[in-house]
Design a protein around this motif. Structure first.
Motif, mmCIF file in Angstrom:
data_model
loop_
_atom_site.group_PDB
_atom_site.id
_atom_site.type_symbol
_atom_site.label_atom_id
_atom_site.label_comp_id
_atom_site.label_asym_id
_atom_site.label_seq_id
_atom_site.Cartn_x
_atom_site.Cartn_y
_atom_site.Cartn_z
ATOM 1 N N GLN A 467 -4.789 11.346 10.850
ATOM 2 C CA GLN A 467 -3.478 10.910 10.386
ATOM 3 C C GLN A 467 -3.307 9.402 10.554
ATOM 4 O OE1 GLN A 467 -1.018 13.592 12.704
ATOM 5 N NE2 GLN A 467 -0.791 14.991 10.979
ATOM 6 N N ALA A 468 -3.731 8.889 11.741
ATOM 7 C CA ALA A 468 -3.619 7.448 11.986
ATOM 8 C C ALA A 468 -4.784 6.672 11.376
ATOM 9 C CB ALA A 468 -3.544 7.183 13.487
ATOM 10 N N LYS A 469 -5.848 7.409 10.976
ATOM 11 C CA LYS A 469 -7.057 6.812 10.397
ATOM 12 C C LYS A 469 -7.670 5.776 11.332
ATOM 13 C CE LYS A 469 -5.711 7.636 5.604
ATOM 14 N NZ LYS A 469 -5.469 7.059 4.253
ATOM 15 N N GLN A 470 -7.845 6.182 12.582
ATOM 16 C CA GLN A 470 -8.460 5.292 13.577
ATOM 17 C C GLN A 470 -9.110 6.125 14.674
ATOM 18 O OE1 GLN A 470 -4.581 4.405 16.433
ATOM 19 N NE2 GLN A 470 -5.071 2.929 14.829
ATOM 20 N N ILE A 471 -10.091 5.494 15.355
ATOM 21 C CA ILE A 471 -10.736 6.135 16.500
ATOM 22 C C ILE A 471 -9.838 5.969 17.714
ATOM 23 C CG2 ILE A 471 -12.746 6.099 18.011
ATOM 24 C CD1 ILE A 471 -14.348 5.001 15.642
ATOM 25 N N GLN A 472 -9.657 7.049 18.445
ATOM 26 C CA GLN A 472 -8.830 7.019 19.645
ATOM 27 C C GLN A 472 -9.575 7.678 20.795
ATOM 28 O OE1 GLN A 472 -5.065 8.811 18.516
ATOM 29 N NE2 GLN A 472 -4.505 7.063 17.222
ATOM 30 N N LEU A 473 -9.063 7.476 21.998
ATOM 31 C CA LEU A 473 -9.703 7.989 23.208
ATOM 32 C C LEU A 473 -8.809 9.064 23.803
ATOM 33 C CD1 LEU A 473 -12.357 7.074 24.584
ATOM 34 C CD2 LEU A 473 -10.955 5.825 26.216
ATOM 35 N N LYS A 474 -9.338 10.288 23.870
ATOM 36 C CA LYS A 474 -8.583 11.411 24.436
ATOM 37 C C LYS A 474 -8.946 11.539 25.909
ATOM 38 C CE LYS A 474 -9.848 15.576 23.286
ATOM 39 N NZ LYS A 474 -10.047 16.812 22.506
ATOM 40 N N VAL A 475 -7.980 11.383 26.788
ATOM 41 C CA VAL A 475 -8.207 11.395 28.236
ATOM 42 C C VAL A 475 -7.632 12.682 28.822
ATOM 43 C CG1 VAL A 475 -7.840 10.179 30.411
ATOM 44 C CG2 VAL A 475 -8.030 8.880 28.271
ATOM 45 N N ASN A 476 -8.483 13.462 29.495
ATOM 46 C CA ASN A 476 -8.069 14.703 30.158
ATOM 47 C C ASN A 476 -8.121 14.493 31.669
ATOM 48 O OD1 ASN A 476 -7.730 16.551 27.862
ATOM 49 N ND2 ASN A 476 -9.904 16.204 27.561
ATOM 50 N N LYS A 482 -3.834 12.785 27.434
ATOM 51 C CA LYS A 482 -3.144 11.613 26.916
ATOM 52 C C LYS A 482 -4.102 10.811 26.041
ATOM 53 C CE LYS A 482 0.431 11.334 30.433
ATOM 54 N NZ LYS A 482 1.295 10.448 31.257
ATOM 55 N N ILE A 483 -3.534 9.995 25.170
ATOM 56 C CA ILE A 483 -4.334 9.304 24.160
ATOM 57 C C ILE A 483 -4.260 7.794 24.352
ATOM 58 C CG2 ILE A 483 -4.687 8.957 21.687
ATOM 59 C CD1 ILE A 483 -5.182 11.827 22.619
ATOM 60 N N CYS A 484 -5.454 7.155 24.381
ATOM 61 C CA CYS A 484 -5.540 5.698 24.291
ATOM 62 C C CYS A 484 -5.855 5.342 22.843
ATOM 63 C CB CYS A 484 -6.670 5.157 25.179
ATOM 64 S SG CYS A 484 -6.227 4.964 26.916
ATOM 65 N N ILE A 505 -11.582 0.157 22.397
ATOM 66 C CA ILE A 505 -12.094 1.386 21.797
ATOM 67 C C ILE A 505 -13.502 1.189 21.241
ATOM 68 C CG2 ILE A 505 -11.713 3.120 20.000
ATOM 69 C CD1 ILE A 505 -9.701 3.286 22.275
ATOM 70 N N GLU A 506 -13.761 0.026 20.602
ATOM 71 C CA GLU A 506 -15.063 -0.191 19.981
ATOM 72 C C GLU A 506 -16.194 -0.213 21.003
ATOM 73 O OE1 GLU A 506 -13.307 -4.214 20.890
ATOM 74 O OE2 GLU A 506 -12.599 -2.321 20.007
ATOM 75 N N ARG A 507 -15.903 -0.617 22.243
ATOM 76 C CA ARG A 507 -16.935 -0.629 23.281
ATOM 77 C C ARG A 507 -17.030 0.721 23.972
ATOM 78 N NH1 ARG A 507 -16.877 -5.839 27.124
ATOM 79 N NH2 ARG A 507 -18.329 -4.460 28.192
#
Length: 773
Positions: A467-476, A482-484, A505-507
């Motif tokens: 939906q956001a068309k981007q890579i995100q970081l899912k933290v459990n 939660k999402i970075c 995020i890219e790193r």
């Protein structure tokens, strides 16, 4: 004959890596005092000039023979067995897959005779044997006699002194490596192991070498990858990955060439490996089209300079000079090393034989990463402040900023002791706020009101938000998700009083993107295993129930899940599902028995017949039985009712089929297709059997034949109970007579009942491929 080759020894010295305090190792090269006499090894058929007789241009996987010097392997029995049956076979198997050579024709053998008699009765016979060894001590670790060519050896001019010497060499072998485990002075100085190439062909390609595992550091209880990569690293050196052999590489026409080039980079003299494939790989990897060669290590004891990749630009490559002992799993075996071996001219490399863990260090950072100063973060993004805490460059480990002698003064985050976040078992003992070391990564965090950031192992996953068309970081963490995302600096877990710093995020996702070929999993809602997007789940994690695109601990109010099911359905929805019932005997005449089997099956499950939309009978050689595929249709509670009846019947061995003239009880029921709702279904679904009482009192009070309806009902009920009792007694007697006849045999045909376009889906692949279902 070949020129004399000064043996080169490879050492692995365990040392304390500066700042981190972790144990590491160093590979260095040392010229021994003893010079090996000029010898040529090769096929057992050699000409008078000593040239080996390898023929043909077709290369085949290298055949490495491992010879264990049992008398000089000073290890406990379990460790010795591990070395011989697990470690070295694994190492050799890697090279069989990675490198191909022109195969030796006949036996691989050492040239036996140093000189022959030219006069006297023994003319032409061997007068003096070749004098060399292949092991930690060249003076005492002699090549065994069986590996030499067969000759007649006459130590004196008297014919009576002559005897046959040599065993003829090794069949089906292109390289022989001698394995030792001796506590040498080098081992006492902290060395993990060392290796050496002993003898070469006329084109300088090594064909024998040895490896010594220092027994005081050979720990089979430690991390396996430490020993495996130690073995691989050393065998690479034995096969020619060394400054000595870099200068003796061979062109396709057999001419030797020097692959070493000297240059000045950032006002520092450097040594480059400038062979063609290495340059090609380096330009692509670093994204530097002007690269003229890949830098070799400029630091090392015992003349080891130039025999490893420069750690400053290729840290964590398996042929770098040092690594941190105990966490070899952070290393990568790459195309760089395979390119060097192929450029030697002696080997053809299989470039898919790289480690699953891809190298990230310096990847795509351009020429300035190679030529610029590492004190400038623009050139060298790994720069950190010495002594600070955080995460390593790839977020795989908690890190401490420091340097070591091979880094040319560059300070980087190195893995802290016992702090690699992935691949271990969780140390979380029930406290949700503890760190996790299983399938985890590093994040920098602040605890409470502290301003200092530290590395912390926590489960987080890189995923693509459609939906956001981007890579995100899912933290459990701490039972929450939660999402970075780009632009978000921190996320807070208040119950643990911990704030986590969202990384670039890219790193943080560079390894995931690389190892998944750019295809990341879709970012899913909490507790979701797979999904269409961040709002719509398609499958839940274990112990959660799926309903309407979300996952729940229990089915929402007004919904229902089937027994052993994980999907919730509205109680009014019509479902269709498929189950397989197995009878452990194969019907030999499935076509002829078709009607009887189906009639018998239905008669035993009369209450459920209305739920059967179809029944398919097949046989399975794999399952060694006759299979009934039952298509069920109904409301969730009705399906559950039908499954309960069938399971109880099978559990009590009451679901019987006559197979090959014998009574056989069904043994199992298995779901073939999960339930799915039928949209706009016109199918008539029967009502469940009920014991409820009608609510219209007028009917019960009406009189027929002098009696009220309820009186007739009571009489009829009594008669029905009597008939049921008589039937039960008869079935019990009949069952006892037939239970003793149960037997079991296998089949392979199948039959269908109902819609002829629905075929066997029992699991037999041969049958399914023929079906139209």
């Amino acid at each position: 004959m070949s020129t004399s080759i000064a043996p080169i020894i490879t050492l692995l010295i365990a040392l304390l890596i500066a700042i981190s305090g972790a144990m590491g190792h160093l590979c260095a090269h040392q010229k021994l005092n003893q010079q090996q006499k000029p010898t040529i090894g090769g096929a057992s058929r050699q000409n008078e000039n000593g040239n080996d007789q390898r023929t043909g241009n077709e290369r085949k996987p290298i055949r490495i023979h491992t010879h264990y010097a049992d008398a000089k392997i000073y290890l406990p029995s379990p460790a010795k067995k591990f070395l011989k049956t697990v470690l070295m076979p694994d190492v050799v198997n890697y090279f069989t897959n990675a490198l191909s050579v022109t195969p030796v024709q006949g036996n691989l053998s050492f040239l036996t005779c140093y000189s022959t008699w030219t006069t006297g009765p023994n003319v032409g016979k061997c007068q003096q044997l070749t004098n060399f060894g292949c092991g930690p001590n060249f003076a005492t670790e002699r090549v065994i006699e069986q590996h030499f060519q067969r000759v007649t050896y006459c130590p004196t001019s008297s014919p009576s002194s002559c005897r046959e010497y040599g065993g003829g060499g090794l069949p089906n072998t292109d390289f022989v490596i001698y394995v030792f485990s001796m506590l040498t002075d080098l081992c006492k100085g902290g060395t993990l192991g060392f290796a050496n190439a002993c003898v070469s062909y006329s084109n300088n390609q090594p064909f024998s070498g040895y490896i010594n595992f220092c027994p005081n550091y050979f720990n089979i209880q430690g991390e396996y990858e430490t020993l495996r990569y130690l073995g691989i690293h050393e065998v690479f050196h034995s096969l020619g990955f060394s400054n000595n052999y870099f200068r003796r590489f061979s062109l396709p026409n057999g001419t030797s060439y020097d692959a070493i080039k000297f240059a000045t980079i950032n006002n520092r003299p450097v040594t480059l490996l400038a062979s063609p494939k290495v340059i090609e790989v380096g330009r692509e990897y670093f994204n530097c089209s002007t690269l003229q060669g890949v830098e070799l290590e400029d630091y090392g004891a015992f003349n080891g300079v130039g025999s490893h990749w420069e750690m400053k630009i290729l840290r964590d490559e398996v042929m770098a000079a040092a690594t941190i002992v105990g966490i070899r799993r952070i290393e990568s075996l790459t195309r760089f090393t395979l390119a060097a071996m192929e450029d030697s001219g002696w080997y053809t490399a299989n470039f898919s034989a790289v480690s699953k863990r891809k190298l990230l260090w310096g990847r795509g950072l351009g020429c300035r990463f190679i030529t610029g100063s590492c004190q400038n973060a623009t050139n060298y993004p790994y720069l950190c402040n010495s002594g600070s805490n955080g995460c390593t460059y790839d977020y795989d480990s908690v890190g401490i900023c420091g340097t070591n002698p091979w880094m040319n003064g560059c300070t980087v985050m190195v893995p802290a002791p016992n702090s690699v976040c992935f691949g271990g078992s969780s140390t979380n003992t029930g406290n949700l706020c503890d760190a996790n070391f299983k399938n985890a990564r590093c994040m920098e965090t602040r605890e409470g009101s502290q301003s200092m950031e530290k590395g912390f192992c926590v489960q987080h996953t890189c995923a693509y938000n459609r939906q956001a068309k981007q890579i995100q970081l899912k933290v459990n963490y701490a039972g929450q998700q939660k999402i970075c995302h780009p632009g978000l600096s921190t996320i807070t877990f208040s119950q643990c009083n911990r704030t986590m710093i969202c990384p670039p995020i890219e790193r943080a996702c560079a390894r995931a993107i690389l190892e998944m070929n750019g295809t990341l999993p879709t970012l899913c809602p909490a507790n979701c295993l797979s999904c269409f997007n961040v709002s719509l789940c398609t499958k839940c994690q274990d112990s959660f129930y799926y309903y309407a695109g979300s996952c729940y601990k229990t089915c929402p109010e007004g919904t229902f899940h089937l027994s052993n099911g994980s999907t919730c359905f509205g109680v009014g929805v019509t479902l269709r599902t498929i189950y397989e019932i197995l009878y452990p005997v194969i019907e030999r005449n499935i076509t002829g028995a078709r009607n009887q089997l189906l009639a018998e099956f239905r008669s035993q499950l009369q209450l459920l017949v209305g739920f059967f939309s179809n029944i398919v009978v097949s046989t399975s050689e794999l399952k060694k039985g006759t299979v009934f595929i039952v298509f069920l249709q109904g409301k969730p509670m009705q399906i559950n009712y039908a499954l309960t009846i069938m399971r109880i019947s099978i559990m009590n061995k009451q679901l019987i089929a006559t197979i090959n003239g014998q009574k056989v009880a069904a043994t199992s029921i298995t779901q073939v297709l999960p339930p799915y709702p039928i949209a706009n279904s016109n199918a008539t679904v029967p009502k469940l059997p009920t014991t409820s009482t009608p609510t219209t009192p007028v009917i019960w009070e009406q009189v027929y034949g002098g009696l009220k309806v309820w009186s007739w009902a009571a009489i009829g009920g009594g008669v029905a109970l009597l008939l049921i009792l008589i039937t039960a007694i008869g079935c019990f007697v009949c069952g006892r007579n037939q239970n003793s006849k149960f037997r079991s045999k296998p089949s392979i045909q199948f039959i269908r009942d109902g819609n002829p376009n629905i075929s066997n889906i029992s699991g037999e692949k041969e049958e399914v491929r023929k079906s139209e279902f």
